[in-house]
Design a protein around this motif. Structure first.
Motif, PDB file in Angstrom:
ATOM      1  N   SER A   1       0.980  -1.078  -0.126  1.00 30.35           N
ATOM      2  CA  SER A   1       0.034   0.241   0.059  1.00 30.35           C
ATOM      3  C   SER A   1       0.965   1.331  -0.030  1.00 30.35           C
ATOM      4  O   SER A   1       1.964   1.339   0.474  1.00 30.35           O
ATOM      5  CB  SER A   1      -0.821  -0.083   1.182  1.00 30.35           C
ATOM      6  OG  SER A   1      -1.731  -1.321   1.291  1.00 30.35           O
ATOM      7  N   VAL A   2       0.522   2.601  -0.599  1.00 29.78           N
ATOM      8  CA  VAL A   2       1.133   3.744  -0.335  1.00 29.78           C
ATOM      9  C   VAL A   2       0.193   4.541   0.115  1.00 29.78           C
ATOM     10  O   VAL A   2      -0.947   4.655  -0.337  1.00 29.78           O
ATOM     11  CB  VAL A   2       1.491   3.880  -2.209  1.00 29.78           C
ATOM     12  CG1 VAL A   2       2.317   5.337  -1.953  1.00 29.78           C
ATOM     13  CG2 VAL A   2       2.282   2.966  -2.517  1.00 29.78           C
ATOM     14  N   LYS A   3       0.623   5.334   1.182  1.00 26.55           N
ATOM     15  CA  LYS A   3      -0.124   6.388   1.708  1.00 26.55           C
ATOM     16  C   LYS A   3       0.471   7.657   1.375  1.00 26.55           C
ATOM     17  O   LYS A   3       1.748   7.467   1.601  1.00 26.55           O
ATOM     18  CB  LYS A   3      -0.278   6.159   3.209  1.00 26.55           C
ATOM     19  CG  LYS A   3      -1.355   4.909   3.582  1.00 26.55           C
ATOM     20  CD  LYS A   3      -1.583   4.863   4.840  1.00 26.55           C
ATOM     21  CE  LYS A   3      -2.635   6.143   5.346  1.00 26.55           C
ATOM     22  NZ  LYS A   3      -3.244   6.008   6.661  1.00 26.55           N
ATOM     23  N   ALA A   4      -0.330   8.672   1.322  1.00 27.35           N
ATOM     24  CA  ALA A   4       0.389  10.040   1.298  1.00 27.35           C
ATOM     25  C   ALA A   4      -0.357  10.865   2.425  1.00 27.35           C
ATOM     26  O   ALA A   4      -1.522  11.356   2.273  1.00 27.35           O
ATOM     27  CB  ALA A   4       0.171  10.674  -0.044  1.00 27.35           C
ATOM     28  N   GLY A   5       0.574  11.186   3.667  1.00 23.49           N
ATOM     29  CA  GLY A   5      -0.285  11.675   4.663  1.00 23.49           C
ATOM     30  C   GLY A   5      -1.509  10.841   4.930  1.00 23.49           C
ATOM     31  O   GLY A   5      -1.210   9.804   5.413  1.00 23.49           O
ATOM     32  N   PRO A   6      -2.799  11.499   5.317  1.00 26.15           N
ATOM     33  CA  PRO A   6      -3.835  10.556   5.689  1.00 26.15           C
ATOM     34  C   PRO A   6      -4.634   9.790   4.586  1.00 26.15           C
ATOM     35  O   PRO A   6      -5.517   8.963   4.699  1.00 26.15           O
ATOM     36  CB  PRO A   6      -4.786  11.785   6.306  1.00 26.15           C
ATOM     37  CG  PRO A   6      -4.443  12.959   5.352  1.00 26.15           C
ATOM     38  CD  PRO A   6      -3.072  12.952   5.136  1.00 26.15           C
ATOM     39  N   TYR A   7      -3.937  10.119   3.118  1.00 26.10           N
ATOM     40  CA  TYR A   7      -4.739   9.484   1.965  1.00 26.10           C
ATOM     41  C   TYR A   7      -4.005   8.113   1.786  1.00 26.10           C
ATOM     42  O   TYR A   7      -3.144   8.242   1.500  1.00 26.10           O
ATOM     43  CB  TYR A   7      -4.598  10.210   0.570  1.00 26.10           C
ATOM     44  CG  TYR A   7      -5.159  11.905   0.966  1.00 26.10           C
ATOM     45  CD1 TYR A   7      -6.617  12.277   1.269  1.00 26.10           C
ATOM     46  CD2 TYR A   7      -4.318  12.854   1.204  1.00 26.10           C
ATOM     47  CE1 TYR A   7      -6.943  13.154   1.458  1.00 26.10           C
ATOM     48  CE2 TYR A   7      -4.627  14.285   1.431  1.00 26.10           C
ATOM     49  CZ  TYR A   7      -6.026  14.384   1.586  1.00 26.10           C
ATOM     50  OH  TYR A   7      -6.518  15.599   1.855  1.00 26.10           O
ATOM     51  N   THR A   8      -4.866   7.112   1.479  1.00 29.40           N
ATOM     52  CA  THR A   8      -4.267   5.864   0.762  1.00 29.40           C
ATOM     53  C   THR A   8      -4.401   5.987  -0.694  1.00 29.40           C
ATOM     54  O   THR A   8      -5.346   5.955  -1.070  1.00 29.40           O
ATOM     55  CB  THR A   8      -5.084   4.710   1.466  1.00 29.40           C
ATOM     56  OG1 THR A   8      -5.074   4.592   2.873  1.00 29.40           O
ATOM     57  CG2 THR A   8      -4.756   3.308   0.891  1.00 29.40           C
ATOM     58  N   LEU A   9      -3.304   5.946  -1.378  1.00 30.01           N
ATOM     59  CA  LEU A   9      -3.117   6.182  -2.876  1.00 30.01           C
ATOM     60  C   LEU A   9      -3.532   4.823  -3.573  1.00 30.01           C
ATOM     61  O   LEU A   9      -4.168   4.660  -4.359  1.00 30.01           O
ATOM     62  CB  LEU A   9      -1.856   6.612  -3.240  1.00 30.01           C
ATOM     63  CG  LEU A   9      -1.553   8.124  -2.478  1.00 30.01           C
ATOM     64  CD1 LEU A   9      -0.238   8.495  -3.154  1.00 30.01           C
ATOM     65  CD2 LEU A   9      -2.778   9.231  -2.565  1.00 30.01           C
TER      66      LEU A   9
ATOM     67  N   LYS B   1       5.003  19.119   5.859  1.00 26.05           N
ATOM     68  CA  LYS B   1       5.780  18.058   5.131  1.00 26.05           C
ATOM     69  C   LYS B   1       4.672  16.995   4.638  1.00 26.05           C
ATOM     70  O   LYS B   1       3.455  17.059   5.157  1.00 26.05           O
ATOM     71  CB  LYS B   1       6.782  17.317   5.888  1.00 26.05           C
ATOM     72  CG  LYS B   1       6.201  16.560   7.084  1.00 26.05           C
ATOM     73  CD  LYS B   1       7.140  15.878   7.918  1.00 26.05           C
ATOM     74  CE  LYS B   1       6.659  15.378   9.225  1.00 26.05           C
ATOM     75  NZ  LYS B   1       7.512  14.355   9.830  1.00 26.05           N
ATOM     76  N   LEU B   2       5.158  16.548   3.659  1.00 28.16           N
ATOM     77  CA  LEU B   2       4.369  15.399   3.073  1.00 28.16           C
ATOM     78  C   LEU B   2       4.903  14.168   3.171  1.00 28.16           C
ATOM     79  O   LEU B   2       6.037  13.864   2.549  1.00 28.16           O
ATOM     80  CB  LEU B   2       3.975  15.550   1.601  1.00 28.16           C
ATOM     81  CG  LEU B   2       3.462  14.445   0.604  1.00 28.16           C
ATOM     82  CD1 LEU B   2       1.975  14.168   1.218  1.00 28.16           C
ATOM     83  CD2 LEU B   2       3.285  14.947  -0.635  1.00 28.16           C
ATOM     84  N   ASN B   3       4.353  13.023   4.074  1.00 25.68           N
ATOM     85  CA  ASN B   3       4.846  11.829   4.123  1.00 25.68           C
ATOM     86  C   ASN B   3       4.362  10.918   3.292  1.00 25.68           C
ATOM     87  O   ASN B   3       3.163  10.852   3.169  1.00 25.68           O
ATOM     88  CB  ASN B   3       4.768  11.235   5.489  1.00 25.68           C
ATOM     89  CG  ASN B   3       5.658  11.828   6.525  1.00 25.68           C
ATOM     90  OD1 ASN B   3       6.706  12.353   6.221  1.00 25.68           O
ATOM     91  ND2 ASN B   3       5.195  12.115   7.698  1.00 25.68           N
ATOM     92  N   ILE B   4       5.165  10.181   2.484  1.00 29.63           N
ATOM     93  CA  ILE B   4       4.756   9.231   1.508  1.00 29.63           C
ATOM     94  C   ILE B   4       5.287   7.890   1.820  1.00 29.63           C
ATOM     95  O   ILE B   4       6.390   7.800   2.021  1.00 29.63           O
ATOM     96  CB  ILE B   4       5.283   9.266   0.014  1.00 29.63           C
ATOM     97  CG1 ILE B   4       4.610  10.887  -0.554  1.00 29.63           C
ATOM     98  CG2 ILE B   4       4.643   8.374  -0.836  1.00 29.63           C
ATOM     99  CD1 ILE B   4       5.073  11.080  -1.843  1.00 29.63           C
ATOM    100  N   THR B   5       4.381   6.966   2.387  1.00 29.56           N
ATOM    101  CA  THR B   5       4.665   5.768   3.053  1.00 29.56           C
ATOM    102  C   THR B   5       4.478   4.525   2.112  1.00 29.56           C
ATOM    103  O   THR B   5       3.117   4.287   1.780  1.00 29.56           O
ATOM    104  CB  THR B   5       4.034   5.651   4.461  1.00 29.56           C
ATOM    105  OG1 THR B   5       4.509   6.573   5.385  1.00 29.56           O
ATOM    106  CG2 THR B   5       4.679   4.525   5.081  1.00 29.56           C
ATOM    107  N   PHE B   6       5.339   3.597   1.874  1.00 31.02           N
ATOM    108  CA  PHE B   6       5.194   2.331   1.368  1.00 31.02           C
ATOM    109  C   PHE B   6       5.175   1.207   2.355  1.00 31.02           C
ATOM    110  O   PHE B   6       6.093   1.028   2.781  1.00 31.02           O
ATOM    111  CB  PHE B   6       6.302   2.132   0.313  1.00 31.02           C
ATOM    112  CG  PHE B   6       6.348   3.152  -0.759  1.00 31.02           C
ATOM    113  CD1 PHE B   6       5.808   2.784  -2.175  1.00 31.02           C
ATOM    114  CD2 PHE B   6       7.043   4.368  -0.534  1.00 31.02           C
ATOM    115  CE1 PHE B   6       5.955   3.648  -3.111  1.00 31.02           C
ATOM    116  CE2 PHE B   6       7.012   5.320  -1.623  1.00 31.02           C
ATOM    117  CZ  PHE B   6       6.438   5.118  -3.135  1.00 31.02           C
TER     118      PHE B   6
END
Length: 192
Positions: free
Chosen positions: A78-86, A116-121
């Protein structure tokens, strides 16, 4: 992302993830940048991008995971950008195969409300030895009035009488790109 790592990754990620040079791409039509390397991880991986609050464009680059040295059937994440699941439970090889593509991008618009923008894999917890990977990330600010004019925008959608109201609470994904006016057709006079 180069072989030595990313300017946006904290040093501890060099131990929990790896950057791989994709040497089996020599005959590939994919551009060398950003597709010749991939960051692979078996644990959550966060890229913190410093930004001022506002609307941001995110482009994530992927090449079919069959180019990696690991089993492509385990590339679910999964990939999230801040509170959003992309994307959720995403497998780039399956996606590439469905669209008959070797490489592709996923494009999104998100409203960043912090500095800031956290993009999490995050690899899927449902698959044994699952891993996440990315070939490249591109982010830049977008004028807020381009897509969200400051109020809710009604969008009609099939099968519903009431429109869906879109505002900056939603992350938007580009699914189709339509080129309008790119090719001008010349009409020649015919002599009768």
């Amino acid at each position: 992302m180069g072989e030595s790592g990313s300017n946006f990754l904290p040093p501890e990620y060099d131990k929990s993830s790896s950057t791989v040079l994709l040497s089996n791409m020599e005959d590939s039509l994919a551009p060398k940048v950003p597709y010749s390397t991939a960051r692979i991880t078996h644990s959550p991986l966060t890229y913190p991008f410093p930004f001022s609050p506002g609307l941001k464009f995110i482009r994530i680059y992927f090449i079919s995971s069959s180019y990696l040295v690991v089993n492509p059937s385990r590339a679910y994440f999964s990939v999230k950008a801040g509170p959003y699941t992309l994307v959720s439970d995403f497998n780039p090889s399956v996606f590439a195969e469905e669209l008959n593509l070797m490489f592709f991008t996923k494009d999104f618009l998100v409203d960043v409300r912090e500095d800031k923008l956290n993009i999490t894999f995050t690899p899927s917890p449902l698959i044994s030895n699952a891993f996440a990977f990315v070939n490249g990330i591109e982010t830049f600010p977008v004028p807020h009035t381009v897509y969200f004019p400051g109020s809710k925008v009604p969008v009609p959608y099939l099968g519903h009488h009431k429109p869906l109201f879109i505002n900056d609470e939603y992350a938007l994904e580009m699914l189709y790109r339509v080129s309008i006016g790119r090719n001008a057709y010349k009409v020649e006079d015919e002599n009768f």
